[in-house]
Design an enzyme around this catalytic site. Structure first.
Site, PDB file in Angstrom:
ATOM      1  N   ASP A 131      35.306  46.288 -10.955  1.00  0.00           N
ATOM      2  CA  ASP A 131      35.223  45.188  -9.980  1.00  0.00           C
ATOM      3  C   ASP A 131      36.637  44.824  -9.535  1.00  0.00           C
ATOM      4  O   ASP A 131      37.605  45.068 -10.258  1.00  0.00           O
ATOM      5  CB  ASP A 131      34.600  43.956 -10.643  1.00  0.00           C
ATOM      6  N   ARG A 181      33.092  50.708  -3.523  1.00  0.00           N
ATOM      7  CA  ARG A 181      32.150  49.647  -3.172  1.00  0.00           C
ATOM      8  C   ARG A 181      32.901  48.712  -2.214  1.00  0.00           C
ATOM      9  O   ARG A 181      33.991  48.239  -2.541  1.00  0.00           O
ATOM     10  CB  ARG A 181      31.738  48.849  -4.405  1.00  0.00           C
TER      11      ARG A 181
HETATM   12  P1  FDA Z   1      28.173  36.459   3.540  1.00  0.00           P
HETATM   13  O1  FDA Z   1      28.792  35.616   2.465  1.00  0.00           O
HETATM   14  O2  FDA Z   1      28.720  36.343   4.915  1.00  0.00           O
HETATM   15  O3  FDA Z   1      26.628  36.171   3.544  1.00  0.00           O
HETATM   16  C1  FDA Z   1      25.731  36.722   4.487  1.00  0.00           C
HETATM   17  C2  FDA Z   1      24.351  36.166   4.243  1.00  0.00           C
HETATM   18  O4  FDA Z   1      23.879  36.618   2.983  1.00  0.00           O
HETATM   19  C3  FDA Z   1      24.315  34.644   4.138  1.00  0.00           C
HETATM   20  O5  FDA Z   1      24.166  34.054   5.395  1.00  0.00           O
HETATM   21  C4  FDA Z   1      23.125  34.430   3.250  1.00  0.00           C
HETATM   22  O6  FDA Z   1      21.942  34.547   3.997  1.00  0.00           O
HETATM   23  C5  FDA Z   1      23.202  35.588   2.296  1.00  0.00           C
HETATM   24  N1  FDA Z   1      23.939  35.258   1.070  1.00  0.00           N
HETATM   25  C6  FDA Z   1      25.203  35.622   0.752  1.00  0.00           C
HETATM   26  N2  FDA Z   1      25.556  35.179  -0.477  1.00  0.00           N
HETATM   27  C7  FDA Z   1      24.492  34.500  -0.939  1.00  0.00           C
HETATM   28  C8  FDA Z   1      24.231  33.811  -2.145  1.00  0.00           C
HETATM   29  N3  FDA Z   1      25.122  33.700  -3.127  1.00  0.00           N
HETATM   30  N4  FDA Z   1      23.002  33.232  -2.259  1.00  0.00           N
HETATM   31  C9  FDA Z   1      22.064  33.340  -1.287  1.00  0.00           C
HETATM   32  N5  FDA Z   1      22.263  33.983  -0.126  1.00  0.00           N
HETATM   33  C10 FDA Z   1      23.452  34.562   0.056  1.00  0.00           C
HETATM   34  N6  FDA Z   1      33.458  40.213  -4.727  1.00  0.00           N
HETATM   35  C11 FDA Z   1      34.687  40.466  -5.212  1.00  0.00           C
HETATM   36  O7  FDA Z   1      35.631  39.776  -4.872  1.00  0.00           O
HETATM   37  N7  FDA Z   1      34.874  41.497  -6.108  1.00  0.00           N
HETATM   38  C12 FDA Z   1      33.859  42.314  -6.488  1.00  0.00           C
HETATM   39  O8  FDA Z   1      34.083  43.243  -7.281  1.00  0.00           O
HETATM   40  C13 FDA Z   1      32.566  42.067  -5.966  1.00  0.00           C
HETATM   41  N8  FDA Z   1      31.499  42.840  -6.328  1.00  0.00           N
HETATM   42  C14 FDA Z   1      30.303  42.676  -5.671  1.00  0.00           C
HETATM   43  C15 FDA Z   1      29.239  43.537  -5.940  1.00  0.00           C
HETATM   44  C16 FDA Z   1      28.058  43.425  -5.224  1.00  0.00           C
HETATM   45  C17 FDA Z   1      26.944  44.370  -5.496  1.00  0.00           C
HETATM   46  C18 FDA Z   1      27.922  42.418  -4.208  1.00  0.00           C
HETATM   47  C19 FDA Z   1      26.684  42.301  -3.381  1.00  0.00           C
HETATM   48  C20 FDA Z   1      28.946  41.531  -3.989  1.00  0.00           C
HETATM   49  C21 FDA Z   1      30.128  41.625  -4.718  1.00  0.00           C
HETATM   50  N9  FDA Z   1      31.168  40.723  -4.525  1.00  0.00           N
HETATM   51  C22 FDA Z   1      32.393  40.989  -5.073  1.00  0.00           C
HETATM   52  C23 FDA Z   1      30.909  39.449  -3.801  1.00  0.00           C
HETATM   53  C24 FDA Z   1      31.256  39.572  -2.331  1.00  0.00           C
HETATM   54  O9  FDA Z   1      32.635  39.706  -2.175  1.00  0.00           O
HETATM   55  C25 FDA Z   1      30.759  38.343  -1.541  1.00  0.00           C
HETATM   56  O10 FDA Z   1      31.348  37.191  -2.038  1.00  0.00           O
HETATM   57  C26 FDA Z   1      29.261  38.187  -1.534  1.00  0.00           C
HETATM   58  O11 FDA Z   1      28.588  39.404  -1.511  1.00  0.00           O
HETATM   59  C27 FDA Z   1      28.820  37.411  -0.278  1.00  0.00           C
HETATM   60  O12 FDA Z   1      29.181  38.113   0.862  1.00  0.00           O
HETATM   61  P2  FDA Z   1      28.126  38.811   1.848  1.00  0.00           P
HETATM   62  O13 FDA Z   1      28.674  40.136   2.204  1.00  0.00           O
HETATM   63  O14 FDA Z   1      26.799  38.810   1.276  1.00  0.00           O
HETATM   64  O15 FDA Z   1      28.230  37.988   3.200  1.00  0.00           O
END
Ligand code: FDA
Length: 304
Positions: A131, A181
């Site tokens: 990560d 990732r």
């Molecule tokens: P964004 O935050 O813009 O959200 C888009 C939409 O998704 C929102 O409008 C909502 O509908 C939905 N959504 C997002 N988060 C939600 C939540 N918590 N609850 C409910 N709905 C939600 N970060 C990092 O810094 N280091 C890492 O190693 C990782 N590893 C990682 C692995 C995996 C498998 C995932 C999915 C994410 C990570 N992350 C991470 C976290 C990542 O950086 C980020 O903070 C979250 O995925 C939220 O970003 P989105 O891309 O979902 O978009």
């Protein structure tokens, strides 16, 4: 503003100790955390596997303060790998936080522990994802990754699109055909290092995704964002020959309907499943990402 407050609270040790001791909060955490024990987490893996989803395990825990703790955390992960190897109906890879295995103490301690994990995972045909944490750890994390990747092809890196430096890192990882990732990034970062506006973070994500999809790197599109997912699907169609090297990844408990839909549509889907008793910072980062989740907490409190 609320995001900053929640991220600030996620780092407060005394609040953590208070919340962890609160039984009701533990119950709430189950929305995003698979349980406190490996048995509970394995049961969740079985259910997800049966629904056609792959899993990566996160044994919760962040920066450790001593070499002994870093070694213990590594031993725990090796036990998880052993347990997974013995399970016929629960398949999962592992995701580790470099500071959990010693990066904040000494880069070489982390290297040594990461080598033990890569070795143990390789012996069992498994995979370890490193990560990515706060920006102060990016150089050291990537240097450990590059040093080991020459020897172990069963490890992968993570890139955060909010960091201004990420395009350079992605190009280097793509040049080595290393597994990446791609996520947006979850930590509190200064504007000098990270994009702040959603438009910029998303724009960066899409640029980096194009670079990765045009490379030989196995790609994990880690997001719950419809726009990123739609572009991901288009790129998978355009690079049809890469389909088996691309998967979507989402967090346990987040947008479960969308997770199921993508599986139905035939896409690879891996769920990031955290478990363990150190769930507080992880839980608070999930609140910060989507303050609407606080409503879920408040509703549960009122309905209690
Ligand atoms: P964004 O935050 O813009 O959200 C888009 C939409 O998704 C929102 O409008 C909502 O509908 C939905 N959504 C997002 N988060 C939600 C939540 N918590 N609850 C409910 N709905 C939600 N970060 C990092 O810094 N280091 C890492 O190693 C990782 N590893 C990682 C692995 C995996 C498998 C995932 C999915 C994410 C990570 N992350 C991470 C976290 C990542 O950086 C980020 O903070 C979250 O995925 C939220 O970003 P989105 O891309 O979902 O978009």
């Amino acid at each position: 503003m609320l995001r900053s407050v929640l991220l600030y609270l996620s780092e407060q040790k005394r609040l953590q100790d208070f919340v962890l001791g609160w039984k009701f909060a533990r119950k709430l955490s189950r929305r995003f955390v698979a349980g406190e024990t490996l048995d509970e987490a394995i049961a969740v893996v079985r259910t997800l596997n049966a629904r056609g989803m792959d899993v990566t395990f996160d044994h919760l825990g962040e920066s450790v303060a001593s070499e002994a703790q870093a070694d213990d955390a590594t031993d725990d992960y090796i036990r998880i790998l052993d347990r997974l190897a013995a399970e016929s109906e629960a398949k999962a890879t592992i995701s580790i936080k470099p500071t959990q295995i010693g990066l904040a103490i000494d880069r070489d301690l982390c290297l040594r522990n990461m080598r033990r994990l890569a070795e143990a995972a390789r012996a069992q045909g498994n995979f370890v994802r490193m990560d990515m944490e706060a920006s102060c750890y990016v150089d050291a994390t990537l240097s450990v990754f590059y040093e080991l990747f020459d020897e172990y092809k069963n490890i992968g890196a993570v890139i955060q699109s909010y960091l201004r430096r990420s395009e350079e890192d992605v190009r280097e990882l793509a040049r080595r055909a290393a597994p990446v990732r791609l996520c947006k990034g979850a930590y509190k970062e200064p504007a000098t290092l990270a994009f702040r506006k959603r438009r910029e973070i998303d724009g960066s994500y899409l640029r980096l995704l194009e670079i990765l999809m045009a490379s030989q790197s196995p790609v994990a599109i880690a997001t719950h964002d419809d726009l990123m997912i739609d572009v991901g699907k288009r790129l998978i169609r355009e690079h049809g020959e890469r389909e088996s090297h691309v998967e979507f990844q989402m967090l346990y408990g987040v947008r479960r309907d969308l997770q199921a839909r993508l599986v139905e549509e035939g896409y690879g889907m891996r769920i990031y499943v955290p478990y363990g008793n150190e769930w507080y910072p992880y839980f608070m980062r999930r609140m910060a990402e989507r303050p609407a989740n606080l409503l879920f907490v408040l509703r549960a409190l009122v309905g209690k």
